[in-house]
Write a protein that holds these residues in place. Structure first.
Motif, PDB file in Angstrom:
ATOM      1  N   ALA A  62       0.833  -1.205   0.000  1.00 51.21           N
ATOM      2  CA  ALA A  62       0.000   0.000   0.000  1.00 51.21           C
ATOM      3  C   ALA A  62       0.869   1.258   0.000  1.00 51.21           C
ATOM      4  CB  ALA A  62      -0.934  -0.002   1.219  1.00 51.21           C
ATOM      5  N   ILE A  63       1.956   1.218   0.762  1.00 57.44           N
ATOM      6  CA  ILE A  63       2.901   2.347   0.779  1.00 57.44           C
ATOM      7  C   ILE A  63       3.509   2.542  -0.602  1.00 57.44           C
ATOM      8  CG2 ILE A  63       5.152   3.119   1.645  1.00 57.44           C
ATOM      9  CD1 ILE A  63       4.383   1.766   4.325  1.00 57.44           C
ATOM     10  N   ALA A  65       2.374   1.582  -3.499  1.00 59.43           N
ATOM     11  CA  ALA A  65       1.357   2.027  -4.461  1.00 59.43           C
ATOM     12  C   ALA A  65       1.080   3.517  -4.292  1.00 59.43           C
ATOM     13  CB  ALA A  65       0.076   1.219  -4.270  1.00 59.43           C
ATOM     14  N   GLU A  66       1.052   3.988  -3.042  1.00 60.11           N
ATOM     15  CA  GLU A  66       0.802   5.411  -2.793  1.00 60.11           C
ATOM     16  C   GLU A  66       1.952   6.267  -3.314  1.00 60.11           C
ATOM     17  OE1 GLU A  66      -1.077   7.176   0.937  1.00 60.11           O
ATOM     18  OE2 GLU A  66       1.059   7.595   1.241  1.00 60.11           O
ATOM     19  N   ASP A  68       3.998   5.524  -5.714  1.00 54.59           N
ATOM     20  CA  ASP A  68       3.946   5.470  -7.173  1.00 54.59           C
ATOM     21  C   ASP A  68       2.854   6.391  -7.710  1.00 54.59           C
ATOM     22  OD1 ASP A  68       5.033   4.165  -9.581  1.00 54.59           O
ATOM     23  OD2 ASP A  68       3.004   3.353  -9.789  1.00 54.59           O
ATOM     24  N   GLN A  69       1.692   6.368  -7.067  1.00 59.07           N
ATOM     25  CA  GLN A  69       0.582   7.192  -7.538  1.00 59.07           C
ATOM     26  C   GLN A  69       0.850   8.681  -7.344  1.00 59.07           C
ATOM     27  OE1 GLN A  69      -2.024   9.221  -6.049  1.00 59.07           O
ATOM     28  NE2 GLN A  69      -2.855   9.456  -8.121  1.00 59.07           N
ATOM     29  N   GLN A  70       1.618   9.028  -6.323  1.00 58.62           N
ATOM     30  CA  GLN A  70       1.914  10.430  -6.058  1.00 58.62           C
ATOM     31  C   GLN A  70       3.095  10.941  -6.868  1.00 58.62           C
ATOM     32  OE1 GLN A  70       2.555  10.763  -1.839  1.00 58.62           O
ATOM     33  NE2 GLN A  70       0.388  10.600  -1.322  1.00 58.62           N
ATOM     34  N   SER A  78      -0.401  10.047 -12.324  1.00 56.97           N
ATOM     35  CA  SER A  78       0.177  10.353 -11.014  1.00 56.97           C
ATOM     36  C   SER A  78       0.003  11.841 -10.721  1.00 56.97           C
ATOM     37  CB  SER A  78       1.652   9.984 -10.961  1.00 56.97           C
ATOM     38  OG  SER A  78       2.435  10.888 -11.718  1.00 56.97           O
ATOM     39  N   PRO A  95      -0.104  16.299  -1.484  1.00 53.81           N
ATOM     40  CA  PRO A  95       0.001  15.705  -0.144  1.00 53.81           C
ATOM     41  C   PRO A  95       1.300  16.124   0.529  1.00 53.81           C
ATOM     42  CG  PRO A  95       0.422  14.054  -1.835  1.00 53.81           C
ATOM     43  CD  PRO A  95      -0.061  15.282  -2.546  1.00 53.81           C
ATOM     44  N   ARG A 184       9.669   4.888   4.749  1.00 51.58           N
ATOM     45  CA  ARG A 184       8.280   4.693   5.151  1.00 51.58           C
ATOM     46  C   ARG A 184       7.995   3.223   5.456  1.00 51.58           C
ATOM     47  NH1 ARG A 184       3.686   7.362   1.702  1.00 51.58           N
ATOM     48  NH2 ARG A 184       2.567   6.237   3.356  1.00 51.58           N
TER      49      ARG A 184
END
Length: 343
Positions: A62-63, A65-66, A68-70, A78, A95, A184
């Motif tokens: 999940a970290i 993926a976040e 990568d998306q940001q 992104s 963010p 992270r």
């Protein structure tokens, strides 16, 4: 930035009957998978109170993926790529993690006289190394000058929770995003009760604690060769992140000259010095990641002077004839005073 994790212990540990801790040692577990166009891996000691492996893996992915998306410049949806595609004068809500990395990039840029720059994407694309590259080739002086008009931290500003630009600059986090992700992940694992781990994402590493047999986590720094993988030095880590930058994996040749993917923002062209690779060890993988790039740009003399002045633990590998010469800083020697050079 390629480092091989060596998981075998330095020495065999004999468990006599009196050493009952060896008989009931916690198991070593691992998981991994694809991420950011490369891979990640997590090895950890499963002790009491540690979450299940499925929970740990789900949290880690999940970290990733976040991040990568940001921060990915290789996907059009992104957050940072949407900002990159926007016109000059644009402000976009971002963010906290994105704004934190922009601030770090500005700080590293100022402290290095412009040797570090997060807005290099137009030049990377021009030389054939960026996400929107068409081909690897030496561009004209005019094309370089035009691209440099769209490069520079001076064109970025943070307004509250928004990132703004006054020119059509493009932000590229590839020099620090993986280190940020590793930090992270390490923090997430510790929050789940993991006290001993080795985390790697796209070549960036961080380790803490010891393996079940009491041996330290050990990683091998590769010799900067493009024909084969050879371990040059082995480091024992505990609470430290490691990043290596080099010119030996991503480059092209034209008219007998080698052009590295590492660009010097001050010239708009690939580095041309003899530094083949530099490794930085730091408690934060994020800073190890960014600083290894910064020192790679500065080169063997200027980079070594900067590292000594800033108290950085760094190892420089310079080309000399057909071989390599290594040079380490005082901080590096203090961390690894008697480490062996081969596994």
């Amino acid at each position: 930035m390629s480092l091989a994790a060596l998981l075998r212990p330095v020495i065999a540990v004999a468990c006599a009957a009196a050493l009952t801790g060896c008989l009931f040692s916690d198991p070593l577990e691992s998981f991994g998978g694809p991420t950011m166009g490369s891979t990640y891996s997590v090895k950890y000691v499963r002790g009491s109170g540690v979450a299940e492996a499925t929970t740990l893996q789900a949290g880690v992915e999940a970290i990733l993926a976040e991040v990568d998306q940001q921060m990915s410049t290789y996907r059009d949806d992104s957050l940072i790529e949407r900002f990159n595609q926007a016109a000059a004068g644009t402000c976009m809500a971002m963010p906290p993690a994105v704004l934190e990395l922009v601030r770090l990039g500005e700080d590293l840029s100022q402290r290095s006289g412009g040797a570090f720059d997060l807005t290099l994407e137009p030049l990377l694309n021009l030389w054939g190394f960026g996400p929107k590259s068409r081909s690897e080739q030496v561009p004209s002086a005019e094309a370089i000058a035009e691209a440099r008009q769209r490069v520079g931290h001076a064109h970025l500003r943070i307004d509250g929770q928004r990132l703004c630009k006054d020119a059509k600059v493009q932000v590229d986090f590839n020099s620090i995003a993986a280190g940020h992700a590793v930090d992270r992940i390490a923090a997430w694992l510790e929050g789940q009760g993991v006290s001993s781990y080795l985390v790697e994402a796209t070549g960036e590493l961080k380790a803490r604690g010891r393996k079940p047999d009491g041996a330290p986590w050990r990683i091998a720094i590769e010799e900067p060769r493009d024909d084969q993988q050879v371990a040059q030095k082995v480091l024992e880590l505990d609470g430290l992140g490691v990043s290596t930058s080099g010119d030996y994996r991503n480059y092209f040749e034209e008219n007998g000259r080698r052009y590295s993917h590492t660009l010097d923002p001050r010239s708009g062209a690939p580095i041309g010095h003899r530094l083949a690779a530099v490794t930085v060890v730091h408690p934060q993988a994020l800073l190890a990641d960014g600083l290894s790039t910064l020192l790679m740009v500065l080169g063997p003399e200027e980079g070594a002077a900067y590292a000594e002045r800033e108290g950085l633990a760094a190892l420089f590998v310079t080309r000399e004839g057909e071989g390599f010469v290594t040079r380490s800083t005082k901080a590096f020697d203090a961390l690894f005073p008697a480490q062996e050079d081969t596994p």
